[in-house]
Design an enzyme around this catalytic site. Structure first.
Site, short mmCIF file in Angstrom:
data_model
loop_
_atom_site.label_atom_id
_atom_site.label_comp_id
_atom_site.label_asym_id
_atom_site.label_seq_id
_atom_site.Cartn_x
_atom_site.Cartn_y
_atom_site.Cartn_z
N LYS A 199 0.96 -1.27 -0.20
CA LYS A 199 -0.19 -0.14 -0.04
C LYS A 199 0.86 1.23 0.10
O LYS A 199 1.78 1.48 0.81
CB LYS A 199 -0.83 -0.03 1.19
CG LYS A 199 -2.01 1.24 1.26
CD LYS A 199 -2.88 1.17 2.16
CE LYS A 199 -3.64 2.33 2.43
NZ LYS A 199 -4.43 2.54 3.50
N LYS A 251 -2.42 -1.57 -3.48
CA LYS A 251 -3.17 -0.41 -3.58
C LYS A 251 -2.23 0.63 -3.45
O LYS A 251 -1.43 0.89 -2.88
CB LYS A 251 -4.24 -0.47 -2.39
CG LYS A 251 -5.04 0.73 -1.91
CD LYS A 251 -5.60 0.35 -0.83
CE LYS A 251 -6.34 1.90 -0.17
NZ LYS A 251 -7.01 1.62 1.01
C1 PBG Z 1 -6.39 3.67 5.58
C2 PBG Z 1 -7.35 3.78 4.15
C3 PBG Z 1 -7.28 4.41 2.98
C4 PBG Z 1 -8.29 4.09 1.94
C5 PBG Z 1 -8.80 2.86 2.68
N1 PBG Z 1 -8.34 2.74 3.91
C6 PBG Z 1 -5.97 5.25 2.50
C7 PBG Z 1 -5.55 6.42 3.41
O1 PBG Z 1 -6.72 7.33 3.86
O2 PBG Z 1 -4.32 6.49 3.55
C8 PBG Z 1 -8.09 4.63 0.82
C9 PBG Z 1 -9.24 4.14 -0.29
C10 PBG Z 1 -9.46 4.92 -1.28
O3 PBG Z 1 -8.99 6.18 -1.46
O4 PBG Z 1 -10.37 4.87 -2.23
N2 PBG Z 1 -7.14 2.71 6.55
#
Ligand code: PBG
Length: 328
Positions: A199, A251
């Site tokens: 991620k 991701k």
């Molecule tokens: C962090 C989290 C994020 C997303 C899902 N869970 C990212 C973040 O704010 O760093 C992003 C999902 C998206 O952008 O669609 N728990």
């Protein structure tokens, strides 16, 4: 000419021919719809930067989940948005059985049983007043090992509420092993872990942070990966496989298709990729201006993620794509 030239265009001559030779196809069952359930609202609230996506009440969540399952999507990934007053330093609303995420999970599991795969975001950022994905040490840094204890509590609460799958998304070292141990100790040996394996610290999360009313000041670069790095994703993958991840995820998806491919080649488990908020929103925004065709662009983007090697795709467009695939 001595030799006939190669004519790959022969295989593109008719729609039927193109359909026959297509190497990848989407199916609704491989799509997962991320959904937001919010506390303290009476009506679903549109997320301005994500056209068509809303913060749900528990009731509207139930109706939308039902519709998604009817459309054939393979799973639902639930995020909770607590009231601002319920956020605190350790994100305690996240493992409170009456916290919004766990109430949402319980309602969906009661309605849907095993008709879909119910997944939960296992992270603290939605629930902390400082907005970080972990708890802070006395210098304001994110404390890895203290956070693992919180993730264990979150995962157990989510499993008890009815999640089939927990999705640790905070990029703490050791999070998969810690969660597996806690789930097993609480009797949830059947609950799977979808590990956010690679991620990246991405600018494309912007609209999501509006969706969850993130309190974050600063950034997540001490725990999310540097977009410059490819090898590090392999290192993260090896750790997650070793710790017992059931599925692994990359991701964001579109700017990281090389990583999706690397992970798909190395993993002996299902690979997911998350087409995140900004990836979805920029397609919507360009389409609203008439610059691109929304439906074609979304379908192509998701297909490219599958072609790169993901067999599961999380996308905010899951339901509309599922409807299109069924109509075809
Ligand atoms: C962090 C989290 C994020 C997303 C899902 N869970 C990212 C973040 O704010 O760093 C992003 C999902 C998206 O952008 O669609 N728990």
């Amino acid at each position: 000419m001595d030799r006939p030239i190669a004519r790959p265009r022969r295989l593109r001559t008719t729609g039927a021919m193109r359909r026959l030779v297509a190497q990848n196809r989407l199916h609704p069952a491989q799509l997962v719809l991320p959904m937001f359930v919010a506390d303290g609202i009476d009506e679903p609230r549109p997320i301005v930067s994500m056209p068509g996506v809303v913060n749900h009440t528990v009731d509207s969540l139930r109706a939308a989940a039902e519709e998604a399952v009817r459309a054939g999507v393979g799973g639902l990934m639930l995020f909770g948005v607590p009231s601002t007053g319920d956020k605190d330093a350790t994100g305690s609303a996240g493992d409170d059985p009456d916290g919004i995420l766990n109430r949402g999970l319980a309602a969906l599991r009661a309605d849907l049983g095993d008709a879909t795969v119910l997944m939960a975001d296992t992270c603290l950022d939605e629930f902390t007043d400082h907005g970080h994905c972990g708890v802070l040490d006395d210098r304001g840094g994110v404390d890895n090992d203290a956070t693992l204890v919180r993730y264990q509590a979150l995962a157990v609460a989510q499993a008890r509420a009815g999640a089939h799958v927990v999705g640790p998304s905070g990029m703490m070292d050791g999070q998969v092993a810690a969660i597996r141990e806690a789930l097993d100790d609480d009797g949830h040996t059947d609950v799977s872990i979808l590990a956010y394996t690679a991620k990246y610290a991405s600018a494309f999360y912007g609209p999501f942070r509006e969706a969850v009313a993130s309190s974050l000041q600063g950034d997540r670069r001490t725990y999310q990966q540097d977009p410059a790095n490819r090898g590090e994703a392999v290192r993260e993958l090896i750790a997650d496989l070793d710790e017992g991840a059931d599925m692994v995820m990359v991701k964001p998806a579109m700017s990281y298709l090389d990583i999706v491919r690397d992970v798909a080649e190395l993993a002996d488990r299902p690979v997911a990729a998350y087409q995140i908020s900004g990836e979805y929103s920029m397609i919507c925004a360009a389409a609203e201006r008439g610059w691109i065709d929304r439906e074609a662009a979304l379908d192509e983007a998701v297909l490219s993620i599958v072609r790169a090697g993901a067999s599961v795709v999380l996308t905010y467009a899951a339901v509309e794509i599922a409807h299109r695939l069924t109509a075809r």
